[in-house]
Design a protein around this motif. Structure first.
Motif, mmCIF file in Angstrom:
data_model
loop_
_atom_site.group_PDB
_atom_site.id
_atom_site.type_symbol
_atom_site.label_atom_id
_atom_site.label_comp_id
_atom_site.label_asym_id
_atom_site.label_seq_id
_atom_site.Cartn_x
_atom_site.Cartn_y
_atom_site.Cartn_z
ATOM 1 N N GLY A 1 0.815 -1.209 0.000
ATOM 2 C CA GLY A 1 0.000 0.000 0.000
ATOM 3 C C GLY A 1 0.850 1.262 0.000
ATOM 4 O O GLY A 1 0.561 2.229 -0.719
ATOM 5 N N ARG A 2 1.916 1.267 0.790
ATOM 6 C CA ARG A 2 2.821 2.418 0.846
ATOM 7 C C ARG A 2 3.535 2.610 -0.485
ATOM 8 O O ARG A 2 3.628 3.714 -1.011
ATOM 9 C CB ARG A 2 3.827 2.243 1.986
ATOM 10 N N TRP A 3 4.018 1.517 -1.085
ATOM 11 C CA TRP A 3 4.703 1.613 -2.375
ATOM 12 C C TRP A 3 3.761 2.138 -3.447
ATOM 13 O O TRP A 3 4.146 2.960 -4.276
ATOM 14 C CB TRP A 3 5.256 0.261 -2.795
ATOM 15 N N LYS A 4 2.522 1.649 -3.411
ATOM 16 C CA LYS A 4 1.547 2.105 -4.397
ATOM 17 C C LYS A 4 1.292 3.602 -4.240
ATOM 18 O O LYS A 4 1.293 4.349 -5.235
ATOM 19 C CB LYS A 4 0.232 1.322 -4.234
ATOM 20 N N ALA A 5 1.116 4.059 -3.014
ATOM 21 C CA ALA A 5 0.872 5.488 -2.770
ATOM 22 C C ALA A 5 2.066 6.330 -3.213
ATOM 23 O O ALA A 5 1.907 7.384 -3.843
ATOM 24 C CB ALA A 5 0.571 5.718 -1.287
ATOM 25 N N GLU A 6 3.293 5.870 -2.901
ATOM 26 C CA GLU A 6 4.498 6.600 -3.297
ATOM 27 C C GLU A 6 4.634 6.646 -4.821
ATOM 28 O O GLU A 6 5.011 7.669 -5.386
ATOM 29 C CB GLU A 6 5.739 5.954 -2.681
ATOM 30 N N LEU B 1 2.208 6.435 -7.076
ATOM 31 C CA LEU B 1 1.188 7.322 -7.638
ATOM 32 C C LEU B 1 1.525 8.792 -7.376
ATOM 33 O O LEU B 1 1.362 9.639 -8.259
ATOM 34 C CB LEU B 1 -0.192 6.970 -7.091
ATOM 35 N N GLU B 2 2.028 9.097 -6.187
ATOM 36 C CA GLU B 2 2.413 10.481 -5.876
ATOM 37 C C GLU B 2 3.582 10.914 -6.759
ATOM 38 O O GLU B 2 3.614 12.035 -7.256
ATOM 39 C CB GLU B 2 2.776 10.630 -4.400
ATOM 40 N N GLY B 3 4.541 10.024 -6.968
ATOM 41 C CA GLY B 3 5.666 10.334 -7.856
ATOM 42 C C GLY B 3 5.200 10.609 -9.274
ATOM 43 O O GLY B 3 5.695 11.516 -9.939
ATOM 44 N N GLY B 4 4.228 9.845 -9.727
ATOM 45 C CA GLY B 4 3.670 10.071 -11.064
ATOM 46 C C GLY B 4 2.976 11.410 -11.166
ATOM 47 O O GLY B 4 3.147 12.145 -12.142
ATOM 48 N N ARG B 5 2.194 11.751 -10.135
ATOM 49 C CA ARG B 5 1.514 13.061 -10.133
ATOM 50 C C ARG B 5 2.533 14.193 -10.142
ATOM 51 O O ARG B 5 2.393 15.171 -10.875
ATOM 52 C CB ARG B 5 0.610 13.187 -8.910
ATOM 53 N N THR B 6 3.579 14.060 -9.349
ATOM 54 C CA THR B 6 4.624 15.087 -9.283
ATOM 55 C C THR B 6 5.313 15.234 -10.633
ATOM 56 O O THR B 6 5.547 16.348 -11.106
ATOM 57 C CB THR B 6 5.651 14.727 -8.194
ATOM 58 N N ALA B 7 5.646 14.119 -11.253
ATOM 59 C CA ALA B 7 6.323 14.158 -12.556
ATOM 60 C C ALA B 7 5.433 14.784 -13.618
ATOM 61 O O ALA B 7 5.902 15.585 -14.433
ATOM 62 C CB ALA B 7 6.740 12.748 -12.974
ATOM 63 N N LEU B 8 4.156 14.451 -13.610
ATOM 64 C CA LEU B 8 3.246 15.030 -14.593
ATOM 65 C C LEU B 8 3.080 16.528 -14.370
ATOM 66 O O LEU B 8 3.046 17.307 -15.322
ATOM 67 C CB LEU B 8 1.885 14.331 -14.537
ATOM 68 N N ALA B 9 2.992 16.945 -13.121
ATOM 69 C CA ALA B 9 2.866 18.372 -12.823
ATOM 70 C C ALA B 9 4.124 19.110 -13.243
ATOM 71 O O ALA B 9 4.052 20.214 -13.807
ATOM 72 C CB ALA B 9 2.599 18.582 -11.334
ATOM 73 N N ALA B 10 5.278 18.531 -13.005
ATOM 74 C CA ALA B 10 6.539 19.164 -13.405
ATOM 75 C C ALA B 10 6.628 19.269 -14.920
ATOM 76 O O ALA B 10 7.125 20.261 -15.455
ATOM 77 C CB ALA B 10 7.726 18.373 -12.856
ATOM 78 N N GLY B 11 6.126 18.260 -15.615
ATOM 79 C CA GLY B 11 6.147 18.280 -17.077
ATOM 80 C C GLY B 11 5.312 19.411 -17.634
ATOM 81 O O GLY B 11 5.651 20.025 -18.642
#
Length: 90
Positions: free
Chosen positions: A26-31, A33-43
């Motif tokens: 669960g923690r890995w999944k949350a991390e 997904l958050e990393g993906g959101r951060t990367a997309l926002a940075a893009g």
């Protein structure tokens, strides 16, 4: 792990398969997904601060290389003048 994110496996099934706790999955999944959101926002917002730092460093190094090439050319011409015409100059 990606199969859990894709919904192909439950967290419990993924935990059993990887021999870790459900909390870890669960923690890995949350991390993830958050990393993906951060990367997309940075893009959307342009390069990251690290990319900006690297681009600035490349620009500085490119300028320094250009300056060194000019100095080398000047030194070579100066040396040719002191030693007379070189055999390779035409």
């Amino acid at each position: 792990m990606l199969s859990v994110i894709a919904g192909e496996l439950s967290i419990a099934e993924g935990a059993r398969r990887e021999k870790v706790s459900e909390q870890s999955i669960g923690r890995w999944k949350a991390e993830f997904l958050e990393g993906g959101r951060t990367a997309l926002a940075a893009g959307r917002n342009g390069p990251s601060s690290r990319e900006g730092q690297l681009e600035a460093e490349v620009a500085d190094l490119t300028q320094a290389l250009g300056e060194a090439a000019v100095e080398l050319r000047v030194w070579k011409r100066s040396a040719e003048g002191l030693l007379g015409p070189s055999r390779t100059s035409r």
